[in-house]
Design a protein around this motif. Structure first.
Motif, mmCIF file in Angstrom:
data_model
loop_
_atom_site.group_PDB
_atom_site.id
_atom_site.type_symbol
_atom_site.label_atom_id
_atom_site.label_comp_id
_atom_site.label_asym_id
_atom_site.label_seq_id
_atom_site.Cartn_x
_atom_site.Cartn_y
_atom_site.Cartn_z
ATOM 1 N N ILE A 109 0.854 -1.194 0.000
ATOM 2 C CA ILE A 109 0.000 0.000 0.000
ATOM 3 C C ILE A 109 0.888 1.241 0.000
ATOM 4 C CG2 ILE A 109 -1.806 1.274 1.226
ATOM 5 C CD1 ILE A 109 -2.563 -1.437 2.563
ATOM 6 N N ALA A 110 0.720 2.074 -1.014
ATOM 7 C CA ALA A 110 1.501 3.315 -1.148
ATOM 8 C C ALA A 110 0.597 4.512 -0.886
ATOM 9 C CB ALA A 110 2.089 3.408 -2.554
ATOM 10 N N ILE A 111 0.994 5.347 0.067
ATOM 11 C CA ILE A 111 0.197 6.536 0.400
ATOM 12 C C ILE A 111 1.055 7.782 0.180
ATOM 13 C CG2 ILE A 111 -1.164 7.725 2.159
ATOM 14 C CD1 ILE A 111 -1.591 5.051 3.539
ATOM 15 N N ASP A 112 0.687 8.568 -0.820
ATOM 16 C CA ASP A 112 1.399 9.812 -1.114
ATOM 17 C C ASP A 112 0.504 11.010 -0.835
ATOM 18 O OD1 ASP A 112 3.953 8.871 -2.153
ATOM 19 O OD2 ASP A 112 2.796 8.031 -3.816
ATOM 20 N N GLY A 113 1.123 12.181 -0.808
ATOM 21 C CA GLY A 113 0.336 13.392 -0.614
ATOM 22 C C GLY A 113 1.163 14.516 -0.035
ATOM 23 N N PHE A 114 0.528 15.657 0.106
ATOM 24 C CA PHE A 114 1.187 16.853 0.612
ATOM 25 C C PHE A 114 1.490 16.719 2.110
ATOM 26 C CE2 PHE A 114 -1.114 18.269 -3.154
ATOM 27 C CZ PHE A 114 -0.142 19.019 -3.800
ATOM 28 N N ILE A 118 6.029 7.436 -3.289
ATOM 29 C CA ILE A 118 5.945 5.992 -3.056
ATOM 30 C C ILE A 118 5.244 5.287 -4.225
ATOM 31 C CG2 ILE A 118 5.291 4.173 -1.429
ATOM 32 C CD1 ILE A 118 7.298 6.338 -0.389
ATOM 33 N N GLY A 119 4.118 5.836 -4.661
ATOM 34 C CA GLY A 119 3.372 5.218 -5.761
ATOM 35 C C GLY A 119 3.945 5.486 -7.135
ATOM 36 N N THR A 120 4.776 6.520 -7.255
ATOM 37 C CA THR A 120 5.339 6.864 -8.565
ATOM 38 C C THR A 120 6.749 6.331 -8.767
ATOM 39 O OG1 THR A 120 6.053 9.005 -7.650
ATOM 40 C CG2 THR A 120 3.945 8.959 -8.855
ATOM 41 N N VAL A 121 7.556 6.277 -7.689
ATOM 42 C CA VAL A 121 8.964 5.887 -7.825
ATOM 43 C C VAL A 121 9.325 4.640 -7.014
ATOM 44 C CG1 VAL A 121 11.353 6.623 -7.423
ATOM 45 C CG2 VAL A 121 9.679 8.264 -8.293
ATOM 46 N N VAL A 122 9.018 4.651 -5.731
ATOM 47 C CA VAL A 122 9.437 3.546 -4.858
ATOM 48 C C VAL A 122 8.708 2.248 -5.212
ATOM 49 C CG1 VAL A 122 9.749 2.754 -2.487
ATOM 50 C CG2 VAL A 122 9.938 5.191 -3.011
ATOM 51 N N ALA A 145 2.587 -0.890 -6.825
ATOM 52 C CA ALA A 145 1.856 -1.120 -5.572
ATOM 53 C C ALA A 145 0.428 -1.574 -5.864
ATOM 54 C CB ALA A 145 1.844 0.153 -4.733
ATOM 55 N N ASP A 146 -0.092 -2.462 -5.015
ATOM 56 C CA ASP A 146 -1.440 -2.997 -5.214
ATOM 57 C C ASP A 146 -2.512 -1.941 -4.967
ATOM 58 O OD1 ASP A 146 -0.822 -6.074 -5.416
ATOM 59 O OD2 ASP A 146 0.364 -5.305 -3.753
ATOM 60 N N LEU A 147 -2.213 -0.999 -4.071
ATOM 61 C CA LEU A 147 -3.154 0.099 -3.802
ATOM 62 C C LEU A 147 -2.366 1.387 -3.630
ATOM 63 C CD1 LEU A 147 -6.013 1.166 -3.166
ATOM 64 C CD2 LEU A 147 -5.591 0.626 -0.760
ATOM 65 N N LYS A 148 -2.738 2.399 -4.401
ATOM 66 C CA LYS A 148 -2.082 3.705 -4.307
ATOM 67 C C LYS A 148 -3.120 4.751 -3.904
ATOM 68 C CE LYS A 148 1.065 2.641 -8.128
ATOM 69 N NZ LYS A 148 1.556 3.105 -9.460
ATOM 70 N N LEU A 149 -2.794 5.511 -2.867
ATOM 71 C CA LEU A 149 -3.673 6.574 -2.396
ATOM 72 C C LEU A 149 -2.924 7.902 -2.482
ATOM 73 C CD1 LEU A 149 -5.038 4.849 0.838
ATOM 74 C CD2 LEU A 149 -6.162 4.948 -1.391
ATOM 75 N N PHE A 150 -3.645 8.948 -2.827
ATOM 76 C CA PHE A 150 -3.054 10.287 -2.855
ATOM 77 C C PHE A 150 -3.910 11.163 -1.949
ATOM 78 C CE2 PHE A 150 -2.153 14.564 -4.359
ATOM 79 C CZ PHE A 150 -0.783 14.521 -4.574
ATOM 80 N N VAL A 151 -3.337 11.532 -0.797
ATOM 81 C CA VAL A 151 -4.096 12.268 0.221
ATOM 82 C C VAL A 151 -3.825 13.767 0.113
ATOM 83 C CG1 VAL A 151 -4.621 12.413 2.674
ATOM 84 C CG2 VAL A 151 -3.815 10.259 1.714
ATOM 85 N N ALA A 176 0.048 9.635 -8.821
ATOM 86 C CA ALA A 176 0.192 8.542 -9.791
ATOM 87 C C ALA A 176 -1.114 8.406 -10.568
ATOM 88 C CB ALA A 176 0.517 7.239 -9.057
ATOM 89 N N LYS A 177 -1.002 8.036 -11.829
ATOM 90 C CA LYS A 177 -2.195 7.936 -12.687
ATOM 91 C C LYS A 177 -3.241 6.989 -12.123
ATOM 92 C CE LYS A 177 0.160 9.110 -17.012
ATOM 93 N NZ LYS A 177 0.593 8.620 -18.357
ATOM 94 N N ASP A 178 -2.788 5.922 -11.465
ATOM 95 C CA ASP A 178 -3.731 4.939 -10.942
ATOM 96 C C ASP A 178 -3.987 5.090 -9.441
ATOM 97 O OD1 ASP A 178 -1.093 4.260 -10.488
ATOM 98 O OD2 ASP A 178 -1.380 2.106 -10.760
ATOM 99 N N ALA A 179 -3.636 6.253 -8.901
ATOM 100 C CA ALA A 179 -3.871 6.496 -7.463
ATOM 101 C C ALA A 179 -5.288 7.011 -7.233
ATOM 102 C CB ALA A 179 -2.864 7.507 -6.930
ATOM 103 N N ILE A 180 -5.837 6.678 -6.086
ATOM 104 C CA ILE A 180 -7.172 7.159 -5.698
ATOM 105 C C ILE A 180 -6.980 8.375 -4.797
ATOM 106 C CG2 ILE A 180 -9.294 6.599 -4.448
ATOM 107 C CD1 ILE A 180 -8.633 3.597 -5.129
ATOM 108 N N GLU A 181 -7.564 9.494 -5.185
ATOM 109 C CA GLU A 181 -7.391 10.728 -4.406
ATOM 110 C C GLU A 181 -8.383 10.795 -3.249
ATOM 111 O OE1 GLU A 181 -7.571 15.559 -5.126
ATOM 112 O OE2 GLU A 181 -6.609 14.286 -6.637
#
Length: 232
Positions: free
Chosen positions: A8-13, A138-142, A146-152, A201-206
């Motif tokens: 699970i990758a969680i990205d955001g500001f 995390i979802g774009t580079v690391v 990832a099976d689930l990408k979130l962008f918070v 990431a294009k496939d991340a859920i915001e």
């Protein structure tokens, strides 16, 4: 029941509560939690302690030379319920959360050599899946697979208010406007750096949690995690 572990990758500001939600998920799933931002903060603290960075200077080459001597580890604290950050064997969990470190961390994180070293470490930690990692790339580079990408995300004002309250409750003497300025400056630097900028990431859920409680957010994300596990 599907017992397969996922990544699970969680990205955001900054100050969107990524770490809070990541810790909750890791605890519920029995996964390893990695706060990648804390790793960059630890390198920043090291640079500050050794006078490699200040208001008017940044000895980038010197920091790069010293990277092999910087050891960052996570040690689980049962009393707190999460892993604390250790820098060269010393607990720096509280030291890395100051506004002073926040003021320099984006500059340190923009150094390609720093990013490469920490990304390599992060990938190694997540080799066997069963990991929740939060950060900026995390979802774009690391973990691009990832099976689930979130962008918070959340408004700058909302995030500054949360960060201000957190620092005050910790006993730090800070000014709200200084915190807001720091949030805005970090947003700009994180989004505009040349190496691994903060992008969704294009496939991340915001997830915009500006008007969500921690409980509401956790319920929504838990549902997304359960669906991702079933798909795995």
């Amino acid at each position: 029941m599907n017992n397969k572990k996922i990544t699970i990758a969680i990205d955001g500001f900054s100050s969107t509560g990524k770490s809070t939600i990541a810790k909750q998920l890791a605890k519920q799933l029995g996964y390893v939690y990695v706060d990648s931002g804390a790793m960059y903060r630890a390198v920043t603290l090291y640079a500050m302690q050794n006078n490699f960075i200040g208001e008017t200077y940044f000895k980038v080459e010197t920091l790069i030379e010293q990277l092999p001597t910087i050891d960052i580890s996570f040690v689980f604290n049962e009393a707190l319920g999460f892993a604390e950050v250790y820098l060269n064997g010393i607990n720096v969990e509280k030291n890395i959360r100051t506004l002073e470190v926040s003021g320099f961390v984006s500059k340190v994180a923009a150094v390609p050599e720093v990013r490469k070293q920490l990304v390599d470490q992060q990938r190694k930690i997540g080799e066997n899946k069963g990991v929740v990692m939060d950060g900026r790339d995390i979802g774009t580079v690391v973990f691009p697979n990832a099976d689930l990408k979130l962008f918070v995300t959340a408004s700058a004002g909302t995030r500054a208010e949360r960060r201000y309250k957190e620092l005050i409750e910790r006993g730090d003497r800070v000014d709200y406007n200084a915190v807001l300025k720091n949030v805005q400056e970090r947003d700009y630097m994180d989004s505009n750096r040349k190496d691994s900028p903060l992008v969704k990431a294009k496939d991340a859920i915001e997830i915009d949690n500006s008007n969500m409680s921690v409980e509401e957010q956790f319920e929504i994300i838990s549902d997304l995690v359960n669906k991702a596990i079933l798909r795995a």
